[in-house]
Enzyme design. Structure first.
Site, PDB file in Angstrom:
ATOM      1  N   CYS A   1     -19.294  14.157  23.418  1.00 43.05           N
ATOM      2  CA  CYS A   1     -19.772  15.519  23.123  1.00 43.05           C
ATOM      3  C   CYS A   1     -18.810  16.321  22.245  1.00 43.05           C
ATOM      4  O   CYS A   1     -19.177  17.366  21.720  1.00 43.05           O
ATOM      5  CB  CYS A   1     -20.058  16.270  24.412  1.00 43.05           C
ATOM      6  SG  CYS A   1     -21.427  15.534  25.301  1.00 43.05           S
TER       7      CYS A   1
ATOM      8  N   HIS B   1     -20.491  23.798  23.165  1.00 42.34           N
ATOM      9  CA  HIS B   1     -21.303  22.605  23.420  1.00 42.34           C
ATOM     10  C   HIS B   1     -22.311  22.953  24.524  1.00 42.34           C
ATOM     11  O   HIS B   1     -21.977  23.638  25.485  1.00 42.34           O
ATOM     12  CB  HIS B   1     -20.391  21.458  23.866  1.00 42.34           C
ATOM     13  CG  HIS B   1     -21.150  20.275  24.343  1.00 42.34           C
ATOM     14  ND1 HIS B   1     -22.137  19.679  23.590  1.00 42.34           N
ATOM     15  CD2 HIS B   1     -21.105  19.591  25.526  1.00 42.34           C
ATOM     16  CE1 HIS B   1     -22.646  18.667  24.275  1.00 42.34           C
ATOM     17  NE2 HIS B   1     -22.045  18.598  25.440  1.00 42.34           N
TER      18      HIS B   1
ATOM     19  N   ASN C   1     -29.053  18.822  26.432  1.00 42.68           N
ATOM     20  CA  ASN C   1     -27.774  18.374  25.872  1.00 42.68           C
ATOM     21  C   ASN C   1     -28.053  17.263  24.850  1.00 42.68           C
ATOM     22  O   ASN C   1     -28.433  16.158  25.232  1.00 42.68           O
ATOM     23  CB  ASN C   1     -26.873  17.871  27.007  1.00 42.68           C
ATOM     24  CG  ASN C   1     -25.511  17.422  26.503  1.00 42.68           C
ATOM     25  OD1 ASN C   1     -25.272  17.331  25.292  1.00 42.68           O
ATOM     26  ND2 ASN C   1     -24.608  17.121  27.426  1.00 42.68           N
TER      27      ASN C   1
END
Ligand code: COA
Length: 336
Positions: free
Chosen positions: A114, A255, A285
């Protein structure tokens, strides 16, 4: 030594049409819309039905090129941040290079989960700052639906598919562009967030498939705690060493892993919620795509404006985490 700064001059994104809603997931695993909304902030995600990462990256880059006004043959370098490349090799960067006709570009894939987009942005910026290249494309994207286990309610509800790209170009004005970065890694985090199968340690066999080793595994609770601390501390560090307080920051671009992580991070930074980019409700996500998706959406909607100060912050598998300070320098494209 060159005095150039690397600056983002355009962005573009792409999410596939098919939606996977919380109501759909209620039919697949033992979960509820209410649980997912309150625990994660996610309402729906986009799912790529056929094809691969490059099939999302190409439309994202094409839109970015349209917004920038440059042609693919002008691109010098393509860096693709991903954990779900089309295949191990050739790199997705090479596949994209061929598909978009970026004839003079070279490129490579970068793996940092990520935090991949932030790592790739910083790597790309080095080539621009040292004068090697003038047009670097940094892509972040993932097809998380291909590695999510849709029988595991703990994890499958979190992820979606998307890709987004930014263009890095040089500027002589060193008050603009990518001003600073802090990046970290801690390999001890590999025990709580991983995909064990498919690599040289556990090459694919019937056994690895039967044991579910080609799916992402995560101990959500363990990751949650360190993600809040990592993102908040990296953001605080970069603000402090640049003499900034929450008042000086126009946007936090975090994020998008869980709305509660984002809120906790913003709170620690003493930032109002109105200054935080959030689109996790619509995409879930998307791993490497989350941060450039936000930049692209907010910029094209006219909400992210030239001259604004933004902090990009991420946390992901590895562990990897960090923050990047940017003075936004892309011309406004929005009509409104
Ligand atoms: N629907 C309903 N219940 C669920 C569920 C779901 N989809 N998933 C888990 N549960 C249950 C659990 O089984 C547990 O039940 P129990 O108490 O009977 O054991 C209960 O809900 C609470 O689970 P818990 O893990 O404590 O939930 P949580 O509040 O920590 O939320 C995550 C779980 C995964 C959403 C959260 O931990 C998270 O977002 N973690 C970090 C993710 C992340 O940042 N990843 C980084 C990758 S970049």
């Amino acid at each position: 030594m060159s005095k150039m700064h690397a600056t983002i001059t355009a962005a573009g994104h792409y999410a596939p049409e098919k939606l996977l809603t919380n109501a759909d997931l209620e039919k697949m695993v033992d979960t509820t819309d209410e649980w997912i909304r309150t625990r994660t902030g996610i309402v729906e995600r986009h799912i790529l039905e056929g094809g691969a990462l490059s099939d999302m990256a190409v439309p994202a880059i094409t839109r970015m090129l349209k917004n920038s006004g440059i042609g693919p043959e002008e691109i010098d370098l393509i860096i693709v941040a991903t954990i779900s490349p089309d295949m191990f090799f050739p790199s997705t960067a090479c596949i994209i290079q061929e598909k978009i006709g970026a004839k003079k570009a070279w490129g490579f894939d970068l793996s940092a989960a990520c935090s991949g987009f932030l790592y790739a942005l910083v790597v790309g910026a080095q080539f621009v700052e040292n004068g090697s290249y003038r047009k670097v494309v940094v892509v972040g994207g993932d097809v998380m639906s291909r590695i999510a286990d849709y029988t595991d309610r703990n994890n499958c509800i979190l992820f979606g598919d998307a890709a987004a790209a930014v263009l890095l170009e040089p500027t002589e004005d060193t008050s603009l562009g990518i001003l600073d970065h802090v990046l970290y890694a801690d390999g001890s985090g590999g025990k709580v967030l991983y995909m064990k199968g498919g690599g040289s340690l556990n090459p694919p066999t019937h056994e690895t498939v039967d044991k579910g080793m080609h799916y992402l595994y995560q101990d959500g609770k363990a990751v949650f705690k360190v993600a809040v601390i990592g993102m908040a501390e990296a953001s605080a560090e970069i603000m402090k060493r640049n003499g900034l307080t929450g008042k000086d920051v126009d946007w936090l671009v975090p994020h998008q892993a869980n709305l509660r992580i984002i809120d906790a991070c913003a709170e620690r930074m003493e930032l109002e919620k109105s200054k935080v980019m959030v689109n996790i409700d619509r995409y879930g996500n998307t791993t490497n795509a989350t941060i450039p998706m936000c930049l692209s959406e907010w910029w094209q909607a006219g909400k992210l404006r030239k001259g604004q100060t933004i902090v990009l912050a991420s946390f992901g598998a590895g562990f990897t985490w960090g923050a990047v300070l940017v003075k936004w320098n892309a011309e406004n494209v929005a009509q409104n």
